[in-house]
Structures are given as C-alpha cells and as structure tokens.
Motif scaffolding. Structure first.
Motif, PDB file in Angstrom:
ATOM      1  N   HIS A   1       0.843  -1.190   0.000  1.00 36.94           N
ATOM      2  CA  HIS A   1       0.000   0.000   0.000  1.00 36.94           C
ATOM      3  C   HIS A   1       0.881   1.244   0.000  1.00 36.94           C
ATOM      4  O   HIS A   1       1.912   1.306   0.684  1.00 36.94           O
ATOM      5  N   GLN A   2       0.478   2.251  -0.749  1.00 34.08           N
ATOM      6  CA  GLN A   2       1.306   3.449  -0.923  1.00 34.08           C
ATOM      7  C   GLN A   2       1.604   4.158   0.398  1.00 34.08           C
ATOM      8  O   GLN A   2       2.686   4.726   0.581  1.00 34.08           O
TER       9      GLN A   2
ATOM     10  N   SER B   1       4.173  -1.966  -7.661  1.00 30.29           N
ATOM     11  CA  SER B   1       2.798  -1.502  -7.774  1.00 30.29           C
ATOM     12  C   SER B   1       2.233  -1.306  -6.375  1.00 30.29           C
ATOM     13  O   SER B   1       2.816  -1.760  -5.391  1.00 30.29           O
ATOM     14  N   TYR B   2       1.090  -0.612  -6.310  1.00 26.35           N
ATOM     15  CA  TYR B   2       0.469  -0.319  -5.025  1.00 26.35           C
ATOM     16  C   TYR B   2      -0.827  -1.103  -4.862  1.00 26.35           C
ATOM     17  O   TYR B   2      -1.594  -1.270  -5.816  1.00 26.35           O
ATOM     18  N   LEU B   3      -1.048  -1.568  -3.649  1.00 21.43           N
ATOM     19  CA  LEU B   3      -2.280  -2.269  -3.314  1.00 21.43           C
ATOM     20  C   LEU B   3      -3.327  -1.260  -2.862  1.00 21.43           C
ATOM     21  O   LEU B   3      -3.012  -0.322  -2.122  1.00 21.43           O
ATOM     22  N   LYS B   4      -4.561  -1.458  -3.275  1.00 27.29           N
ATOM     23  CA  LYS B   4      -5.622  -0.513  -2.941  1.00 27.29           C
ATOM     24  C   LYS B   4      -6.853  -1.254  -2.440  1.00 27.29           C
ATOM     25  O   LYS B   4      -7.241  -2.292  -2.989  1.00 27.29           O
ATOM     26  N   GLU B   5      -7.476  -0.682  -1.414  1.00 28.53           N
ATOM     27  CA  GLU B   5      -8.703  -1.273  -0.890  1.00 28.53           C
ATOM     28  C   GLU B   5      -9.778  -1.302  -1.972  1.00 28.53           C
ATOM     29  O   GLU B   5      -9.904  -0.377  -2.782  1.00 28.53           O
TER      30      GLU B   5
ATOM     31  N   GLU C   1      -9.895  -3.357  -4.405  1.00 32.95           N
ATOM     32  CA  GLU C   1      -9.413  -4.111  -5.552  1.00 32.95           C
ATOM     33  C   GLU C   1      -9.274  -5.588  -5.187  1.00 32.95           C
ATOM     34  O   GLU C   1      -9.209  -5.955  -4.008  1.00 32.95           O
TER      35      GLU C   1
ATOM     36  N   PHE D   1      -8.461  -2.315   3.716  1.00 30.81           N
ATOM     37  CA  PHE D   1      -7.568  -1.341   4.343  1.00 30.81           C
ATOM     38  C   PHE D   1      -7.827  -1.337   5.844  1.00 30.81           C
ATOM     39  O   PHE D   1      -8.944  -1.051   6.290  1.00 30.81           O
TER      40      PHE D   1
ATOM     41  N   GLY E   1      -0.448   2.212   6.304  1.00 26.31           N
ATOM     42  CA  GLY E   1      -0.908   1.632   5.047  1.00 26.31           C
ATOM     43  C   GLY E   1      -1.185   0.148   5.147  1.00 26.31           C
ATOM     44  O   GLY E   1      -1.069  -0.579   4.149  1.00 26.31           O
TER      45      GLY E   1
ATOM     46  N   VAL F   1      -2.833  -3.355   5.079  1.00 28.18           N
ATOM     47  CA  VAL F   1      -3.949  -4.009   4.399  1.00 28.18           C
ATOM     48  C   VAL F   1      -4.028  -5.462   4.850  1.00 28.18           C
ATOM     49  O   VAL F   1      -3.090  -5.994   5.455  1.00 28.18           O
TER      50      VAL F   1
END
Length: 212
Positions: free
Chosen positions: A83-84, A112-116, A118, A131, A138, A140
C-alpha cells in the motif's frame, strides 16, 4: 482450492505465508526470511511442490515483514506490491535495521500499489484487499472468501492486537479497523496473523480482551 503454507522467520518470530492453488502459481506474503537458511527453506518448499512464484504482496512494511522481499524478488524475478501509505515505512527500514542486528538491509523496489476494494488475483484464486490501518498507516489484509480466511498481518492476533506505539500507529484507529473491517467477516473465517498461531473471527469477538 487455495492452500496456505506458513513459515516462522527471523528473531521476531514473524509469520511468512505462501499461498498457492492447483494452477501451480504462488504468492508470497510478508517474506521475513533474513538469512540464507531461511531463504533456502522457502525455495525448498517451492521446488518440492513445483510452484511458480508470481508476486510478493505485503500487509505492511515493518522490518520483520520485509527482510526477505528484495532477495526473493531477485531470485524469482517477480514484482512486489505494497500500500502506498506504507512506502515511507519501507524506506525507513534501512535507517534502523542495524539497531536490530540486520546490517546492510536490501531495500526492495515497489512495483505496484495495493488498494482497498481491488481484487488481487493469481491462478484461480482471488484475494479481496481491505484497508486496516492502526498498526501501520498503510496496513492491508487479504481475504479469500472461497476458503474462508484472512491474511491479517499485525492487526488482530489470538487474544491480542497489533502494537500501536510505533511510528504511524494509532490505537483508536486499529480498534476501529478491527471492528469495521475484520469483525464484520463471518465468525468461522480463519485469521492467519503476522505472529503466533491462527485464530478465528468468532473466537476473537468472544474472547479477545481488547473487545470485552
């Protein structure tokens, strides 16, 4: 069906996970392997089960969860995602690693960044990204509904919770993350945490002293 293999690595007794399914593809989560013997243990499992590592994904970037990332990225030529909001934590590791006896920390590049919201997919397996900040800004967790489990990192432990006295930690935020994101999962879901043995959502809702 996805399989969960756990390893206990480094002086912090951190749980590293390999997830793999019938496709043969495998994902490494929070690789804390810090010496040649621990990396060899990972490699032996991968070779014995004829697995193809395709990605490294981390719940967060505290030192005990990232010690093996760079080595495994190179060994298997695979990307790394985080996560960023935890990128500053990752970059800070090299400034204090020697204080814990880890000299020459090899900082991995984030691909790459992990995002809630997705879904992280490999082989025939889907992991929902949620998240859950509080232990780390950050942080997750990864939820697999088909096999009814969550890879929770250092959020919820058996009869305990993650510490919040480290930079970026916040006790109230962590409790809110657990109540609204973890405890809303079904009671029979297994929680594979970053330390100690697995537990279940229902057991922690009933017995965890932080929620009585």
């Amino acid at each position: 069906m996805v399989r969960v293999k756990s390893f206990v690595f480094n002086p912090f007794s951190e749980n590293t996970y390999i997830l793999h399914d019938d496709s043969g593809e495998a994902v490494m989560i929070d690789p804390g392997c810090f010496d040649k013997a621990e990396i060899a243990e990972i490699a032996a499992y991968i070779d014995t089960n004829n697995l193809k590592p395709v990605h490294i994904i981390n719940t967060h970037a505290h030192i005990d969860h990232v010690l093996g990332v760079a080595a495994l990225k190179r060994k298997y030529s695979i990307p790394f995602a985080l996560h960023q909001l935890d990128e500053p934590l990752l970059k800070a590791v090299k400034t204090y690693a020697s204080n814990y006896g880890f000299n020459g920390f090899d900082e991995p590049e984030i691909d790459s960044y992990l995002k809630e919201g997705e879904i992280f997919s490999f082989g025939s397996t889907d992991l929902d990204i949620i998240f859950v900040p509080g232990h780390a800004p950050g942080h997750v967790a990864f939820v697999n509904h088909a096999a009814r489990f969550v890879i929770g990192g250092d959020v919820l432990f058996r009869l305990s919770i993650g510490r919040t006295d480290l930079p970026g930690g916040n006790h109230a935020t962590l409790l809110e993350s657990i109540r609204t994101k973890i405890f809303t999962l079904p009671d029979d879901y297994t929680v594979y945490a970053g330390h100690m043995e697995p537990t279940t959502i229902g057991f922690e809702k009933k017995n965890n002293p932080f929620f009585r």
